[in-house]
Design an enzyme around this catalytic site. Sequence first.
Site, PDB file in Angstrom:
ATOM      1  N   SER A 137       0.226  11.625   2.072  1.00 47.90           N
ATOM      2  CA  SER A 137      -0.906  11.759   2.999  1.00 47.90           C
ATOM      3  C   SER A 137      -0.655  12.861   4.020  1.00 47.90           C
ATOM      4  O   SER A 137       0.504  13.143   4.369  1.00 47.90           O
ATOM      5  CB  SER A 137      -1.085  10.425   3.727  1.00 47.90           C
ATOM      6  OG  SER A 137      -1.914  10.584   4.847  1.00 47.90           O
ATOM      7  N   TYR A 193       1.573   3.883   9.061  1.00 46.29           N
ATOM      8  CA  TYR A 193       1.068   4.320   7.760  1.00 46.29           C
ATOM      9  C   TYR A 193       1.731   5.644   7.353  1.00 46.29           C
ATOM     10  O   TYR A 193       2.269   5.770   6.247  1.00 46.29           O
ATOM     11  CB  TYR A 193      -0.459   4.467   7.829  1.00 46.29           C
ATOM     12  CG  TYR A 193      -1.060   5.159   6.633  1.00 46.29           C
ATOM     13  CD1 TYR A 193      -1.062   4.558   5.377  1.00 46.29           C
ATOM     14  CD2 TYR A 193      -1.630   6.431   6.758  1.00 46.29           C
ATOM     15  CE1 TYR A 193      -1.603   5.206   4.280  1.00 46.29           C
ATOM     16  CE2 TYR A 193      -2.175   7.081   5.664  1.00 46.29           C
ATOM     17  CZ  TYR A 193      -2.164   6.474   4.438  1.00 46.29           C
ATOM     18  OH  TYR A 193      -2.701   7.117   3.348  1.00 46.29           O
TER      19      TYR A 193
HETATM   20  N1  LIG Z   1      -8.850   8.289   1.129  1.00 46.42           N
HETATM   21  C1  LIG Z   1      -8.144   9.179   1.839  1.00 46.42           C
HETATM   22  O1  LIG Z   1      -8.696   9.975   2.598  1.00 46.42           O
HETATM   23  C2  LIG Z   1      -6.644   9.236   1.696  1.00 46.42           C
HETATM   24  C3  LIG Z   1      -5.961  10.199   2.470  1.00 46.42           C
HETATM   25  C4  LIG Z   1      -4.569  10.285   2.338  1.00 46.42           C
HETATM   26  C5  LIG Z   1      -3.900   9.462   1.450  1.00 46.42           C
HETATM   27  N2  LIG Z   1      -4.592   8.516   0.733  1.00 46.42           N
HETATM   28  C6  LIG Z   1      -3.836   7.678  -0.202  1.00 46.42           C
HETATM   29  O2  LIG Z   1      -4.455   7.737  -1.469  1.00 46.42           O
HETATM   30  C7  LIG Z   1      -4.309   6.497  -2.156  1.00 46.42           C
HETATM   31  C8  LIG Z   1      -5.659   5.959  -2.576  1.00 46.42           C
HETATM   32  O3  LIG Z   1      -6.450   5.770  -1.398  1.00 46.42           O
HETATM   33  P1  LIG Z   1      -7.937   5.230  -1.440  1.00 46.42           P
HETATM   34  O4  LIG Z   1      -8.676   5.934  -0.368  1.00 46.42           O
HETATM   35  O5  LIG Z   1      -8.449   5.255  -2.823  1.00 46.42           O
HETATM   36  O6  LIG Z   1      -7.699   3.732  -0.939  1.00 46.42           O
HETATM   37  P2  LIG Z   1      -8.265   2.340  -1.502  1.00 46.42           P
HETATM   38  O7  LIG Z   1      -7.875   1.324  -0.477  1.00 46.42           O
HETATM   39  O8  LIG Z   1      -9.704   2.467  -1.842  1.00 46.42           O
HETATM   40  O9  LIG Z   1      -7.449   2.121  -2.827  1.00 46.42           O
HETATM   41  C9  LIG Z   1      -6.178   1.534  -2.875  1.00 46.42           C
HETATM   42  C10 LIG Z   1      -6.198   0.435  -3.923  1.00 46.42           C
HETATM   43  O10 LIG Z   1      -4.881  -0.120  -4.002  1.00 46.42           O
HETATM   44  C11 LIG Z   1      -4.959  -1.512  -4.134  1.00 46.42           C
HETATM   45  N3  LIG Z   1      -3.740  -2.104  -3.585  1.00 46.42           N
HETATM   46  C12 LIG Z   1      -3.315  -2.061  -2.291  1.00 46.42           C
HETATM   47  N4  LIG Z   1      -2.146  -2.719  -2.169  1.00 46.42           N
HETATM   48  C13 LIG Z   1      -1.812  -3.155  -3.416  1.00 46.42           C
HETATM   49  C14 LIG Z   1      -0.722  -3.894  -3.928  1.00 46.42           C
HETATM   50  N5  LIG Z   1       0.261  -4.328  -3.142  1.00 46.42           N
HETATM   51  N6  LIG Z   1      -0.696  -4.163  -5.246  1.00 46.42           N
HETATM   52  C15 LIG Z   1      -1.693  -3.734  -6.071  1.00 46.42           C
HETATM   53  N7  LIG Z   1      -2.756  -3.042  -5.627  1.00 46.42           N
HETATM   54  C16 LIG Z   1      -2.819  -2.761  -4.315  1.00 46.42           C
HETATM   55  C17 LIG Z   1      -6.207  -1.923  -3.346  1.00 46.42           C
HETATM   56  O11 LIG Z   1      -6.765  -3.149  -3.785  1.00 46.42           O
HETATM   57  C18 LIG Z   1      -7.135  -0.728  -3.579  1.00 46.42           C
HETATM   58  O12 LIG Z   1      -8.028  -0.972  -4.653  1.00 46.42           O
HETATM   59  C19 LIG Z   1      -3.542   5.587  -1.193  1.00 46.42           C
HETATM   60  O13 LIG Z   1      -2.183   5.658  -1.507  1.00 46.42           O
HETATM   61  C20 LIG Z   1      -3.811   6.208   0.156  1.00 46.42           C
HETATM   62  O14 LIG Z   1      -2.786   5.904   1.079  1.00 46.42           O
HETATM   63  C21 LIG Z   1      -5.942   8.397   0.831  1.00 46.42           C
END
Ligand SMILES: NC(=O)c1ccc[n+]([C@@H]2O[C@H](COP(=O)([O-])OP(=O)(O)OC[C@H]3O[C@@H](n4cnc5c(N)ncnc54)[C@H](O)[C@@H]3O)[C@@H](O)[C@H]2O)c1
Length: 320
Positions: A130, A155
């Site tokens: 991130s 985070y």
């Molecule tokens: N959306 C953004 O802007 C952004 C920015 C930087 C980094 N990220 C990273 O990208 C990745 C995806 O993000 P996103 O926006 O799609 O988030 P999201 O919350 O929509 O997706 C994450 C998924 O992981 C699942 N999950 C969480 N903990 C879990 C566990 N212990 N076991 C199994 N499943 C689990 C959740 O149910 C969810 O469906 C993440 O790692 C997030 O930290 C996202």
Amino acid sequence: MKILLTGSAGFIGFHTAAHLLERGDTVIGFDNFNQYYDPKLKDARNEILEGYDNFQVIRGDLKNVDELKKAFDLLGGGDDTRVCHLAAQAGVRHSIENPDEFVQDNIQGTNNILELCKEYGVGGLTYASSSSVYGDNTESPFREDHKTDNPLSLYGMTKKCNELQAYTYYKLHNVKSTGLRFFTVYGPYGRPDMALFLFANWIMNDKPLNIFGEGKMQRDFTYVEDIVSGIVAALDKNYDYEVFNLGGGKTEELMDYVTTLEKALGKEGERNFMPMQPGDVVSTSADISKAQKMLEYDPKTHISEGIPKFVEWYKEYYGV
Ligand SMILES: NC(=O)c1ccc[n+]([C@@H]2O[C@H](COP(=O)([O-])OP(=O)(O)OC[C@H]3O[C@@H](n4cnc5c(N)ncnc54)[C@H](O)[C@@H]3O)[C@@H](O)[C@H]2O)c1
């Protein structure tokens, strides 16, 4: 290729899985469908993925090695296998009140993934880091070789830790990995806890918009399809050990984001300017030259095009 994709019911995971399935890869999804935000949205995304013959999902938790092994058994190992690890507990603000969840899901969970990649001889790992790893870095735009030792949120700390874990597994056990530092991703089927979604809900429900940082924040917003192109390139290139920024390639004023959204919704919201929240940074700006060079990453979607696409989906999904 055969790909185990964690977080398949999540925002970015869903879009990535759909892209891989469309091009004919076999995808094993893994997600615990947790209640951090409306699980109906996760079910809706999963239902679309289950429409593909080359998709199957394991409902399980990253913290549970036995559940993870069910997914790795389906994946197997070898050169044409990949793990795309996108599951995590996300949300800078949520991490301030729930530090344990973040340590368990993001650090222990990722270690379980790395350990099983080693055990099963998986061809390569691509995982989500991130922009939060840059913390209080003042050099802008953020470049991969800038210092990331001072994250400002729990985070961000867990994501920095993931990069270190991946490095150690590469050095010790030759587990190949690519970490992707995403910058504020938005688009259809997005995350309801993120600004664009919150603003849309508030505008449609005639509620004032809570705009933190007195509206003076800047972000490198990235349209989800652009992020997906970077993730897929990382899976395909399969470098030994790399970390890349994936941003939109342009830094926008938060207030331009808001007015573009209002225009697309055809409705304006009352503004409630508020101070910066703990853990937040004033500005994020990505130097994407490394990804441009090594992943042929080429983000194409400006907010003037991406926000209307989000709004089109939002209106249809919620019947607005
Ligand atoms: N959306 C953004 O802007 C952004 C920015 C930087 C980094 N990220 C990273 O990208 C990745 C995806 O993000 P996103 O926006 O799609 O988030 P999201 O919350 O929509 O997706 C994450 C998924 O992981 C699942 N999950 C969480 N903990 C879990 C566990 N212990 N076991 C199994 N499943 C689990 C959740 O149910 C969810 O469906 C993440 O790692 C997030 O930290 C996202």
